[in-house]
Enzyme design. Structure first.
Site, PDB file in Angstrom:
ATOM      1  N   ARG A  19      42.816  35.243 -50.480  1.00 38.90           N
ATOM      2  CA  ARG A  19      42.897  36.032 -49.272  1.00 38.90           C
ATOM      3  C   ARG A  19      43.848  36.690 -48.765  1.00 38.90           C
ATOM      4  O   ARG A  19      44.166  36.800 -47.223  1.00 38.90           O
ATOM      5  CB  ARG A  19      41.792  35.282 -48.234  1.00 38.90           C
ATOM      6  N   LYS A  57      40.279  19.760 -47.345  1.00 37.45           N
ATOM      7  CA  LYS A  57      39.090  20.469 -47.258  1.00 37.45           C
ATOM      8  C   LYS A  57      38.174  19.693 -48.310  1.00 37.45           C
ATOM      9  O   LYS A  57      38.734  19.641 -49.339  1.00 37.45           O
ATOM     10  CB  LYS A  57      39.296  22.207 -47.931  1.00 37.45           C
ATOM     11  N   GLU A  76      32.603  24.038 -51.419  1.00 39.40           N
ATOM     12  CA  GLU A  76      33.086  25.033 -52.278  1.00 39.40           C
ATOM     13  C   GLU A  76      33.582  24.513 -53.414  1.00 39.40           C
ATOM     14  O   GLU A  76      34.839  25.089 -53.889  1.00 39.40           O
ATOM     15  CB  GLU A  76      33.693  26.289 -51.714  1.00 39.40           C
ATOM     16  N   ARG A 115      38.680  19.224 -42.324  1.00 38.61           N
ATOM     17  CA  ARG A 115      37.681  20.520 -41.834  1.00 38.61           C
ATOM     18  C   ARG A 115      36.073  20.291 -41.980  1.00 38.61           C
ATOM     19  O   ARG A 115      35.830  19.560 -42.776  1.00 38.61           O
ATOM     20  CB  ARG A 115      38.174  21.575 -42.917  1.00 38.61           C
ATOM     21  N   ASP A 171      31.434  31.951 -41.487  1.00 40.11           N
ATOM     22  CA  ASP A 171      32.686  32.051 -42.060  1.00 40.11           C
ATOM     23  C   ASP A 171      33.313  33.596 -41.533  1.00 40.11           C
ATOM     24  O   ASP A 171      33.474  34.409 -42.537  1.00 40.11           O
ATOM     25  CB  ASP A 171      32.209  32.097 -43.538  1.00 40.11           C
ATOM     26  N   GLU A 175      39.615  26.702 -35.750  1.00 42.21           N
ATOM     27  CA  GLU A 175      40.162  27.470 -36.806  1.00 42.21           C
ATOM     28  C   GLU A 175      39.622  29.113 -36.584  1.00 42.21           C
ATOM     29  O   GLU A 175      38.392  29.059 -36.648  1.00 42.21           O
ATOM     30  CB  GLU A 175      39.792  26.942 -37.939  1.00 42.21           C
ATOM     31  N   GLU A 177      39.947  38.503 -43.750  1.00 43.90           N
ATOM     32  CA  GLU A 177      39.275  38.568 -44.908  1.00 43.90           C
ATOM     33  C   GLU A 177      37.927  39.516 -44.832  1.00 43.90           C
ATOM     34  O   GLU A 177      38.012  40.490 -45.760  1.00 43.90           O
ATOM     35  CB  GLU A 177      38.848  37.267 -45.276  1.00 43.90           C
ATOM     36  N   TRP A 181      25.123  31.881 -51.716  1.00 45.09           N
ATOM     37  CA  TRP A 181      26.196  31.473 -50.851  1.00 45.09           C
ATOM     38  C   TRP A 181      25.340  31.302 -49.425  1.00 45.09           C
ATOM     39  O   TRP A 181      25.943  30.804 -48.455  1.00 45.09           O
ATOM     40  CB  TRP A 181      27.090  32.726 -50.672  1.00 45.09           C
TER      41      TRP A 181
HETATM   42  O1  GCW Z   1      36.001  32.448 -46.223  1.00 43.69           O
HETATM   43  C1  GCW Z   1      35.973  31.484 -47.312  1.00 43.69           C
HETATM   44  C2  GCW Z   1      36.930  32.212 -48.287  1.00 43.69           C
HETATM   45  C3  GCW Z   1      37.690  31.358 -49.169  1.00 43.69           C
HETATM   46  C4  GCW Z   1      38.098  30.058 -48.496  1.00 43.69           C
HETATM   47  C5  GCW Z   1      37.027  29.436 -47.641  1.00 43.69           C
HETATM   48  C6  GCW Z   1      37.715  28.287 -46.803  1.00 43.69           C
HETATM   49  C7  GCW Z   1      40.283  28.836 -49.121  1.00 43.69           C
HETATM   50  O2  GCW Z   1      36.158  33.398 -48.964  1.00 43.69           O
HETATM   51  O3  GCW Z   1      38.506  31.953 -49.916  1.00 43.69           O
HETATM   52  O4  GCW Z   1      38.903  29.033 -49.213  1.00 43.69           O
HETATM   53  O5  GCW Z   1      36.511  30.267 -46.865  1.00 43.69           O
HETATM   54  O6  GCW Z   1      37.794  28.604 -45.587  1.00 43.69           O
HETATM   55  O7  GCW Z   1      37.834  27.083 -47.191  1.00 43.69           O
END
Ligand code: GCW
Length: 643
Positions: free
Chosen positions: A123, A244, A248, A281, A327, A349, A355, A506
């Protein structure tokens, strides 16, 4: 060569005289303060006295600056305070001097870089990494200038590698990289900035003697203890680590049936004796959701995983919570975790990497939005005003947190101008200033940045400030409507694609059909609204009391639903999308008037991006409006062209 951003005042030696009082001129921070003052041509013939004093109210990072031209004094109770004070004096003199006594409101004021060791940036919208290239660390003049920028706005921590720790980054804590990590930690430290690293939670899996990442496995614990002993022996000034986990595709304690607290504490305990902190996180959710499943609500995930663990985290752990429950969309409610974990350190955060907000090709000054988030009252401590707004919570005041603060995902890269869009540097500057002092207004911050960057021309100030201050609202207008989010092109997250995420895994759905749009998140739906303390829960429960900018986030409503403006939802969608593109047209005009008033190269770069934004905002407008027109077949009252 690259732009010097707001610290563009390079001279060899201005001739300013700097007097030291009760402090050691050999200390790295003091040397840097001196270097900075000597660089300023506008301090020629002035005297600056730097004085260390005993004053507990200034704490570790505050300063008191006073004086009358040509003599100024910076007082502080630490070297860091002196350095911050020196930077502040420099900007005050450029902006019009007045006496200040300032102590940062937040303990942690950090930037997170999502830089990979191969030089790419996840990103990233402003070139490649200036920390890494070909799996090696880079340390050069640019690194030092970056440290100067951070220090000059009071940022005191930086995580240099991506939270998705992959490839060579897993070895960043191994012997081969530690000497350079240390060099970097020392460099940053001499600017009052602590270095942090992102950690691969499952590093122990790769050691054949351990072969597990179960936080309760003694072998795993021992491995981390030894690892941190080694790391801190080589990098004594390391601030700690960011993790993290279980998100994901990243490994985490869930694999072993353990809680997030068990995972975090295992690492935190091994860090404790070194004084390190563990930033954990809360961005944990199921990204393999079935879109047919109407019960699961991604917005609930962080709350559901973390809320009941209040009080279970060690005192050197701090939870890093994204501003909203999803997000970094252009509009989201505040995460319901804020205010609801009184016994667990928290920090917020944000994302200044744009993004979802135009990827630094669109102007989108985010500070007005961050201010709204910080001002939001969680009512965690009841109805007394000023006790539990988000800014009170993350500053640690509400619950007396030991560690707390603010961070943002960084928007910098190795582009000539650092941030891709020249005007995106206002977000970098603004984030630092806001983290230091959340009371500053977005107007004041933008005016400071413009004047420090482009000088004192009135027209430049007026026009650029208008552009910045209208940019967030404009972007929101031509984006997804009324808080619904995610109408972007999947994976790249740039440009309109209304159904792009609609049938994906998602968890980000708007559920538009020919009659209605939105997700019901009140008690008759996913129950998300009820996660907030009162009176917020009731406010969100009912569409009539839900703030309209979040209406479709909380409620599923027919297109004919009438808003407070008297407009139906569908008409509101049409109108805002036309307005958004018109706003950008206005922004481009305002900028055009500045030809000849700002540096030609910078002017050309910005002009080009605005032209792109104008085209792209029309693309957004037409795609979103046509999408809803085709779904509903409802005509625009004003008869404008829909496709
Ligand atoms: O917004 C999403 C992004 C991912 C990112 C994730 C996160 C680093 O698309 O690219 O990964 O959040 O915050 O961990």
């Amino acid at each position: 060569m690259y732009t010097k951003l707001w610290l563009d005042y390079e001279t060899e030696d201005s001739g300013a005289s700097v007097v030291f009082d009760e402090l050691n001129p050999e200390d790295g921070k003091i040397r840097n303060a001196l270097k900075e003052l000597k660089r300023c041509s506008f301090l020629k013939d002035k005297t600056v006295r730097l004085r260390m004093i005993r004053d507990e109210s200034l704490r570790e990072e505050g300063y008191h600056i006073y004086g009358n031209d040509p003599e100024y004094t910076v007082e502080a109770a630490s070297e860091t305070g002196i350095l911050y004070g020196a930077f502040r004096l420099i900007s005050l003199i450029r902006l019009g001097f007045y006496e200040v006594r300032e102590v940062p409101a937040n303990g942690l004021r950090m930037l997170n870089h999502w830089d990979n060791m191969d030089g790419s940036i996840e990103r990233g919208y402003s070139g490649n990494s200036f920390f890494f290239e070909d799996n090696k660390l880079i340390i050069n003049q640019r690194t030092e200038d970056y440290a100067r920028f951070l220090s000059s706005v009071g940022i005191n921590g930086v995580v240099i590698n991506n939270v998705n720790v992959k490839g060579e980054a897993c070895r960043l804590i191994d012997e081969r990289h530690l000497p350079q990590v240390n060099q970097l930690a020392e460099l940053f430290s001499s600017y009052g900035v602590k270095l942090f690293l992102s950690l691969n939670y499952a590093a122990t899996m790769e050691d054949e003697h351990v072969g597990s990442a179960d936080p309760l496995d003694p072998g795993v614990r021992l491995w981390w203890e030894r690892k941190f002993d080694e790391v801190y022996e080589k990098v004594p000034k390391l601030g700690g680590f960011l993790v993290k986990a279980d998100s994901e595709g990243r490994p985490g304690p869930f694999t072993y049936g353990r809680t997030q607290a068990e995972g975090a504490n295992m690492l935190a305990r091994a860090l404790k004796k070194h004084g390190g902190i563990l930033i954990w996180r809360c961005f944990v959710y199921n990204c393999q959701q079935d879109w047919r499943d109407l019960k699961t609500d991604r917005a609930r995930a962080a709350y559901d995983y973390f809320h009941d663990l209040d009080g279970c985290f060690d005192d050197n752990v701090v939870l890093q919570i994204k501003n909203g429950p999803m997000d970094f969309q252009v509009r989201e409610p505040v995460s319901p975790l804020f205010g609801q974990m009184p016994r667990t350190n928290q920090m917020i955060e944000f994302q200044i990497a744009q993004e979802y907000t135009g990827q630094q090709r669109h102007v989108c000054f985010l500070i007005p939005w961050f201010k709204q988030v910080l001002e939001f009252d969680t009512y965690a401590k009841g109805k007394n005003p000023g006790e539990s707004r988000v800014k009170d919570i993350v500053s640690g005041r509400t619950f007396d947190y030991r560690i707390s603060g603010i961070c943002a995902v960084s928007n910098t890269g190795n582009d000539e101008n650092w941030t891709g869009h020249d005007l995106a540097a206002a977000n970098l500057y603004g984030f630092g200033r806001l983290a230091f002092d959340p009371e500053l207004s977005a107007e004041k911050i933008s005016a400071e940045w413009i004047r420090l960057t482009y000088g004192d021309n009135e027209k430049v100030l007026r026009n650029l400030q208008k552009i910045l201050m209208m940019s967030f609202a404009a972007y929101e207008k031509y984006n997804a409507p009324l808080g619904i989010g995610w109408m972007v092109t999947p994976s790249v997250h740039y440009g309109p694609d209304p159904d792009g995420y609609e049938y994906s895994s998602w968890g980000t759905y708007h559920k538009a059909d020919c009659r209605a749009i939105g997700v019901e998140r009140n008690a008759s739906g996913t129950g998300y609204a009820g996660l907030y303390p009162e009176p917020n829960a009731s406010m969100y429960e009912n569409p009539e009391t839900t703030p309209e900018e979040l209406l479709l986030f909380f409620h599923r409503l027919p297109y004919s639903y009438v808003l407070k403006s008297g407009k139906t939802i569908i008409q509101h969608i049409y109108d805002t999308h036309f307005e958004g593109a018109e706003d950008v047209e206005r922004m481009a005009e305002l900028f055009g008037e500045l030809r000849g008033l700002i540096d030609g190269k910078a002017f050309d770069r910005i002009e080009k991006r605005l032209a792109h934004q104008l085209w792209h905002s029309k693309e957004w407008r037409d795609v979103i409006n046509s999408y809803f027109y085709r779904k509903t077949l409802i005509e625009d009252e004003k008869g404008r062209k829909l496709y």
